[in-house]
Write an enzyme that holds these catalytic residues in place. Structure first.
Site, mmCIF file in Angstrom:
data_model
loop_
_atom_site.group_PDB
_atom_site.id
_atom_site.type_symbol
_atom_site.label_atom_id
_atom_site.label_comp_id
_atom_site.label_asym_id
_atom_site.label_seq_id
_atom_site.Cartn_x
_atom_site.Cartn_y
_atom_site.Cartn_z
ATOM 1 N N TYR A 4 -16.526 13.835 -15.689
ATOM 2 C CA TYR A 4 -16.901 12.433 -15.597
ATOM 3 C C TYR A 4 -17.926 12.298 -14.448
ATOM 4 C CZ TYR A 4 -16.497 7.515 -14.446
ATOM 5 O OH TYR A 4 -16.777 6.212 -14.157
ATOM 6 N N LYS B 216 -8.302 3.778 -19.182
ATOM 7 C CA LYS B 216 -8.645 4.178 -20.549
ATOM 8 C C LYS B 216 -7.419 4.052 -21.465
ATOM 9 C CE LYS B 216 -12.371 5.031 -18.186
ATOM 10 N NZ LYS B 216 -12.734 6.334 -17.670
ATOM 11 N N ARG C 156 0.832 -1.215 0.000
ATOM 12 C CA ARG C 156 0.000 0.000 0.000
ATOM 13 C C ARG C 156 0.862 1.258 0.000
ATOM 14 N NH1 ARG C 156 -2.365 1.729 4.465
ATOM 15 N NH2 ARG C 156 -2.749 -0.379 5.208
ATOM 16 N N ASP D 37 -7.694 16.655 -15.147
ATOM 17 C CA ASP D 37 -7.910 15.256 -15.522
ATOM 18 C C ASP D 37 -7.530 15.133 -16.994
ATOM 19 O OD1 ASP D 37 -9.007 12.835 -16.456
ATOM 20 O OD2 ASP D 37 -10.644 12.881 -14.994
HETATM 21 C C1 LIG Z 1 -13.359 6.858 -16.469
HETATM 22 C C2 LIG Z 1 -12.988 8.212 -16.042
HETATM 23 C C3 LIG Z 1 -12.678 8.479 -14.705
HETATM 24 C C4 LIG Z 1 -12.796 7.440 -13.617
HETATM 25 O O1 LIG Z 1 -11.836 6.453 -13.745
HETATM 26 P P1 LIG Z 1 -12.008 4.943 -13.205
HETATM 27 O O2 LIG Z 1 -10.731 4.316 -13.631
HETATM 28 O O3 LIG Z 1 -13.213 4.366 -13.862
HETATM 29 O O4 LIG Z 1 -12.166 5.029 -11.736
HETATM 30 C C5 LIG Z 1 -12.269 9.755 -14.381
HETATM 31 N N1 LIG Z 1 -12.190 10.729 -15.313
HETATM 32 C C6 LIG Z 1 -12.494 10.506 -16.605
HETATM 33 C C7 LIG Z 1 -12.385 11.619 -17.585
HETATM 34 C C8 LIG Z 1 -12.906 9.246 -17.017
HETATM 35 O O5 LIG Z 1 -13.230 9.035 -18.296
#
Ligand SMILES: *Cc1c(COP(=O)(O)O)cnc(C)c1O
Length: 396
Positions: A111, A210, A58, A185
């Site tokens: 998101y 992603k 962790r 982000d």
């Molecule tokens: C999918 C997504 C998230 C969240 O990510 P997870 O890996 O599903 O927790 C955050 N920001 C954006 C822009 C996303 O597309």
């Protein structure tokens, strides 16, 4: 790793630690929860930070460390923290920055779960949040306050592909108070197309689920920024608040996926641009959001701050939500699923899926139309994707 190496070279080589035991080319998976101390005293020194070395996964793991160094190099950041998911990254980061009595300014188009965290999560613990349109600098100026600790945004934003000028936001926020953390982000662009830290942002967060992983088989996230801040996120936000630690096997899959990030992004962009051009001229399409189109409101800013326009687009067809749903249900190749950035092209309906955390009014304010369809252009051949969309359009 030399600074002057190209992105593709860095994504393959940066951060790698030579395996001196067996000479393995691929970074070994240290699937171990804990690490043996030579003595009780050594354990104490590690906990006290007086001696380097692993303690417990962790807090850090050798496989994950290689990945963190690589992502830091790709984003041009001093340090990186790997997390169990994108939401793990975002929540670990925000819990580190904010607390009761503090104020966050966030873009209203986010998101869905990030929106929920900011709208219904942190507010339960006395954090104040204002949602604005961060592409409107006057709105940003009007909302900055003495207790503002962060400005949070996505660009391109999920799911409208709205573009925010990162340098302009950073300039305004830092002129007001240099301590404010501008958090971006960067999931939709990936570091192959955009480096927010170089544009003045303080922190980059990612859903590595992603594009960074890119193969639809991992849920993961990252926080990237200054070394002292990342250490705070590691030792408080992640260690104590969320516990959202990345598994070593996920780290290994990400190391594998990252080797082709630059190649994959080029194909995602090429496919999205071709699909956008097809949709833009189709009589059944009412509106198309793709930053690569000169008609897109953020096109000029995107052209300046991104290397290419990305693999994501969204659109509305004539006939609103019912027609949009019918179109999605008529597709034969493009897959109906949330998530994005995978080899497979994925299509979804934000209002009922990824953004169902928004009320009808909040959707309207964020510019997410009831019939909006979001498409992640995969790595297939563009002509096959376009043919699939064309046949589905004929059903409308
Ligand atoms: C999918 C997504 C998230 C969240 O990510 P997870 O890996 O599903 O927790 C955050 N920001 C954006 C822009 C996303 O597309």
């Amino acid at each position: 790793m030399q600074k002057e190496f190209g992105f593709g070279t860095k994504s393959i080589h940066a951060g790698n630690v030579k395996d001196t035991q067996y000479g393995a080319l691929s970074t070994p998976i240290f699937q171990s929860s804990t690490f043996i101390f030579d003595s009780c005293e050594q354990g104490g020194r590690r906990f006290a930070g007086a001696e380097n070395g692993y303690i417990y996964t962790r807090l850090g793991n050798p496989t994950t460390s290689v990945l963190e160094s690589k992502i830091a190099a790709l984003e041009g950041g001093e340090a990186c923290l790997a997390t169990a998911s994108g939401m793990g990254a975002i929540s670990s980061c925000l819990w580190t920055i904010a607390g009761a009595g503090k104020h966050i300014i966030a873009d209203g188009t986010l998101y869905g779960c990030t929106f929920a965290l900011l709208n219904h999560g942190v507010t339960r613990y006395g954090v104040e949040v204002d949602f604005i349109d961060t592409s409107d600098l006057d709105a940003l100026r009007a909302h900055l306050k003495d207790n503002t600790v962060a400005v949070y945004l996505e660009t391109p934003a999920n799911p409208t592909l709205k573009i925010t000028d990162i340098s302009a936001v950073a300039e305004v926020a830092h002129a007001y108070n240099p301590e404010i953390k501008v958090v971006c982000d960067n999931t939709f662009a990936s570091p192959a197309l955009q480096n927010p830290l170089a544009l003045g942002a303080d922190v980059v967060v990612h859903s590595a689920t992603k594009y960074l992983n890119g193969h639809g088989d991992v849920v993961a996230g990252f926080v990237v920024g200054k070394a002292d801040f990342i250490q705070q996120v590691r030792m408080f936000g992640l260690k104590d608040m969320t516990g959202a630690v990345m598994d070593p096997f996920a780290a290994w899959l990400l190391l594998r996926g990252l080797k082709t990030l630059e190649l994959r992004m080029a194909r995602h962009c090429e496919n999205a641009a071709k699909i956008a051009a097809f949709l833009a001229q189709h009589p059944a399409v009412e509106k198309i959001n793709y930053p690569g189109l000169p008609t897109h409101k953020g096109h000029d800013v995107a052209a300046r701050q991104m290397k290419d326009f990305g693999g994501m687009l969204s659109f509305e067809v004539r006939g609103g939500k019912a027609a949009g749903m019918k179109l999605v249900n008529s597709l034969k190749l493009i897959t109906v699923a949330v998530s994005l950035g995978d080899a497979e092209s994925l299509i979804e309906h934000p209002a009922s899926m990824t953004h169902s955390t928004y009320s009808e009014e909040e959707l309207r304010e964020a510019g997410i139309a009831p019939g909006l369809i979001r498409l992640s252009a995969g790595l297939e051949n563009a002509e096959d994707l376009i043919a699939d969309l064309a046949q589905a359009m004929e059903n409308l």
